[in-house]
Design an enzyme around this catalytic site. Structure first.
Site, PDB file in Angstrom:
ATOM      1  N   SER A  16      63.817  45.072  86.038  1.00  0.00           N
ATOM      2  CA  SER A  16      65.249  45.156  86.369  1.00  0.00           C
ATOM      3  C   SER A  16      65.628  46.554  86.824  1.00  0.00           C
ATOM      4  O   SER A  16      65.050  47.552  86.364  1.00  0.00           O
ATOM      5  CB  SER A  16      66.044  44.812  85.109  1.00  0.00           C
ATOM      6  OG  SER A  16      67.402  45.114  85.287  1.00  0.00           O
ATOM      7  N   LYS A  52      62.902  46.193  79.263  1.00  0.00           N
ATOM      8  CA  LYS A  52      62.269  45.975  80.569  1.00  0.00           C
ATOM      9  C   LYS A  52      61.349  47.147  80.924  1.00  0.00           C
ATOM     10  O   LYS A  52      60.261  46.950  81.481  1.00  0.00           O
ATOM     11  CB  LYS A  52      63.340  45.773  81.647  1.00  0.00           C
ATOM     12  CG  LYS A  52      64.052  44.438  81.525  1.00  0.00           C
ATOM     13  CD  LYS A  52      63.095  43.277  81.808  1.00  0.00           C
ATOM     14  CE  LYS A  52      63.697  41.928  81.549  1.00  0.00           C
ATOM     15  NZ  LYS A  52      62.760  40.818  81.770  1.00  0.00           N
ATOM     16  N   TYR A 104      68.613  46.298  76.493  1.00  0.00           N
ATOM     17  CA  TYR A 104      68.056  45.374  77.488  1.00  0.00           C
ATOM     18  C   TYR A 104      67.174  46.129  78.490  1.00  0.00           C
ATOM     19  O   TYR A 104      66.019  45.765  78.721  1.00  0.00           O
ATOM     20  CB  TYR A 104      69.193  44.632  78.222  1.00  0.00           C
ATOM     21  CG  TYR A 104      68.694  43.938  79.459  1.00  0.00           C
ATOM     22  CD1 TYR A 104      67.905  42.797  79.359  1.00  0.00           C
ATOM     23  CD2 TYR A 104      68.939  44.460  80.730  1.00  0.00           C
ATOM     24  CE1 TYR A 104      67.391  42.194  80.493  1.00  0.00           C
ATOM     25  CE2 TYR A 104      68.438  43.854  81.863  1.00  0.00           C
ATOM     26  CZ  TYR A 104      67.660  42.724  81.741  1.00  0.00           C
ATOM     27  OH  TYR A 104      67.137  42.134  82.863  1.00  0.00           O
TER      28      TYR A 104
HETATM   29  C1  WQD Z   1      78.676  43.850  89.091  1.00  0.00           C
HETATM   30  C2  WQD Z   1      79.867  44.708  89.468  1.00  0.00           C
HETATM   31  C3  WQD Z   1      81.152  45.472  87.584  1.00  0.00           C
HETATM   32  C4  WQD Z   1      82.683  41.552  86.404  1.00  0.00           C
HETATM   33  C5  WQD Z   1      73.979  43.721  85.520  1.00  0.00           C
HETATM   34  C6  WQD Z   1      73.051  44.337  84.544  1.00  0.00           C
HETATM   35  C7  WQD Z   1      71.806  44.740  85.233  1.00  0.00           C
HETATM   36  C8  WQD Z   1      71.197  43.585  86.004  1.00  0.00           C
HETATM   37  C9  WQD Z   1      72.189  42.962  86.899  1.00  0.00           C
HETATM   38  C10 WQD Z   1      69.597  42.173  84.916  1.00  0.00           C
HETATM   39  C11 WQD Z   1      80.036  45.906  88.538  1.00  0.00           C
HETATM   40  C12 WQD Z   1      81.954  44.569  88.472  1.00  0.00           C
HETATM   41  C13 WQD Z   1      82.022  42.589  87.017  1.00  0.00           C
HETATM   42  C14 WQD Z   1      84.096  41.444  86.564  1.00  0.00           C
HETATM   43  C15 WQD Z   1      84.050  43.406  87.942  1.00  0.00           C
HETATM   44  N1  WQD Z   1      70.790  42.537  85.136  1.00  0.00           N
HETATM   45  N2  WQD Z   1      82.683  43.499  87.777  1.00  0.00           N
HETATM   46  N3  WQD Z   1      84.716  42.372  87.346  1.00  0.00           N
HETATM   47  O1  WQD Z   1      76.542  45.446  85.683  1.00  0.00           O
HETATM   48  O2  WQD Z   1      75.889  45.683  88.120  1.00  0.00           O
HETATM   49  O3  WQD Z   1      74.339  44.655  86.511  1.00  0.00           O
HETATM   50  O4  WQD Z   1      73.350  42.623  86.155  1.00  0.00           O
HETATM   51  O5  WQD Z   1      68.586  42.758  85.097  1.00  0.00           O
HETATM   52  O6  WQD Z   1      70.956  45.197  84.267  1.00  0.00           O
HETATM   53  O7  WQD Z   1      73.679  45.471  83.965  1.00  0.00           O
HETATM   54  O8  WQD Z   1      76.302  43.389  87.179  1.00  0.00           O
HETATM   55  O9  WQD Z   1      77.553  41.342  87.671  1.00  0.00           O
HETATM   56  O10 WQD Z   1      78.078  42.600  85.527  1.00  0.00           O
HETATM   57  O11 WQD Z   1      78.751  43.578  87.707  1.00  0.00           O
HETATM   58  O12 WQD Z   1      84.680  44.240  88.614  1.00  0.00           O
HETATM   59  O13 WQD Z   1      84.772  40.536  86.030  1.00  0.00           O
HETATM   60  O14 WQD Z   1      81.053  43.922  89.315  1.00  0.00           O
HETATM   61  O15 WQD Z   1      81.927  46.532  87.124  1.00  0.00           O
HETATM   62  O16 WQD Z   1      80.471  46.963  89.328  1.00  0.00           O
HETATM   63  P1  WQD Z   1      75.840  44.906  86.838  1.00  0.00           P
HETATM   64  P2  WQD Z   1      77.661  42.634  86.956  1.00  0.00           P
END
Ligand code: WQD
Length: 326
Positions: free
Chosen positions: A126, A154, A150
């Site tokens: 990841s 990984k 998490y």
């Molecule tokens: C994406 C963007 C939020 C929800 C995560 C894990 C990472 C990997 C991928 C597995 C961010 C924004 C989110 C909402 C928002 N996982 N957001 N409103 O955090 O980039 O990555 O998934 O390996 O380890 O941390 O993904 O989908 O949570 O967020 O504005 O209701 O959307 O702040 O910028 P993230 P996400």
């Protein structure tokens, strides 16, 4: 790049999950034999077609024994290891459970592979291994400093691959996924509501305004930028990695899997408006803890070594996810 796959059968842990099942289906379409190991905690048996299923928690006490049995029975020659817990927030609250499942499960898998002399492994890693890099486009050589349990599990998984490569001849490819979304087939959609796209869809279904966590970041429009990769492209990257393990004799290698292009949260929401035809309000809230402003993959290595590159962009990702939602 032509396929030189010469496998007897491929064991896919977590094959009933969202990403794993896309790989299972691609391999089935190529008439390759697959066998799935999944505890069906979040996986769905309906996703794996006629692939044999071994219902097994890799962290269970009898996992090595049962894996060895399955590897022998199905003449497994390579493994793709997806099975893991992946909720960042839960990993912070229950670190012991995450280390037990992700590291403990992988220990059993490697032990069974060593006992049976299965030497090819593609490991689901990841971008969470990077933590909060201070560059917007991160390459595989960047410092890995995961900021949650998490991501730590990984990174430990990657170390386990490299150690097994040195100790007993494992050939491993670590794939560091960026933000995976979309659906290759409607029945394989992401049913968990954990990431931005499914969260927005769930909000719309509930008649609520989707939330943007922070519009004051130093990015083009103030919202966070991420590298969204279509799950079908990601699945193809696993096939390319299997091919690579067959033809290359390096012990192990690590690859970013992304598009190399970033999209902001506002851009994702605009695309959802366009694809759905819905005009909804947006609820801008304060920043979410631990979010880097921008995180995109440098994809030079995977392009050069695996001959892989993403074919789909944000539009295809959102369109396929919307269609699969039904
Ligand atoms: C994406 C963007 C939020 C929800 C995560 C894990 C990472 C990997 C991928 C597995 C961010 C924004 C989110 C909402 C928002 N996982 N957001 N409103 O955090 O980039 O990555 O998934 O390996 O380890 O941390 O993904 O989908 O949570 O967020 O504005 O209701 O959307 O702040 O910028 P993230 P996400």
């Amino acid at each position: 790049m032509p396929s030189i796959l010469v496998f007897m059968s491929i064991l896919i842990t977590g094959g009933a999950g969202y990403i794993g099942s896309h790989v299972v289906r691609l391999l089935q379409q190529r008439n390759l034999d697959v066998v799935v190991v999944d505890d069906l905690d979040t996986g769905l048996v309906s996703r794996i077609g006629n692939a044999p299923l071994i219902n097994l928690d890799l962290a269970a006490a009898d996992a090595v024994e049962r894996l060895v049995e399955a590897i022998n029975k199905y003449e497994v020659s390579s493994v793709i290891h997806f099975a893991a817990k992946k909720q960042v927030g839960v990993s912070v609250a229950q670190p012991e459970h995450y280390f037990d499942q992700n590291v403990g499960g992988m220990t059993h898998l490697l032990e069974a592979m060593r006992q049976t002399n299965v030497t090819r492994l593609v490991f689901s890693s990841s971008a969470a291994t990077y933590g909060m890099p201070d560059v917007d486009s991160v390459s595989e050589d960047a410092l890995c400093a995961p900021i949650n349990p998490y991501g730590q599990t990984k990174l430990i998984g990657e170390w386990m691959v490299s150690n097994a490569a040195k100790a007993w001849g494992l050939r491993g490819a670590n794939l560091r996924y960026f933000n995976v979304a979309g659906a290759g087939w409607n029945d394989l959609a992401d049913t968990a509501i954990m990431n931005l796209v499914p969260i927005v869809f769930a909000a719309l279904d509930a008649g609520k305004a989707p939330i943007v966590f922070g519009a004051d970041y130093p990015t083009q429009d103030g919202s966070c930028v991420r590298d969204y990769v279509h799950v079908l492209d990601l699945a193809e990257a696993h096939i390319s990695a299997l091919d690579y393990l067959e033809r290359d004799d390096r012990k192990f290698d690590t690859f970013n899997v992304g598009t190399g292009n970033g999209s902001s949260v506002f851009e994702v929401l605009a695309e959802i408006k366009q694809v759905s035809g819905l005009n909804f309000d947006i609820d801008v809230q304060s920043r979410r803890a631990g979010d880097p402003p921008a995180l995109c993959a440098n994809v030079d290595r995977i392009k050069a070594e695996l001959g892989w590159q993403a074919k789909n962009g944000l539009h295809e990702i959102i369109q396929s996810a919307w269609l699969a939602k039904g």
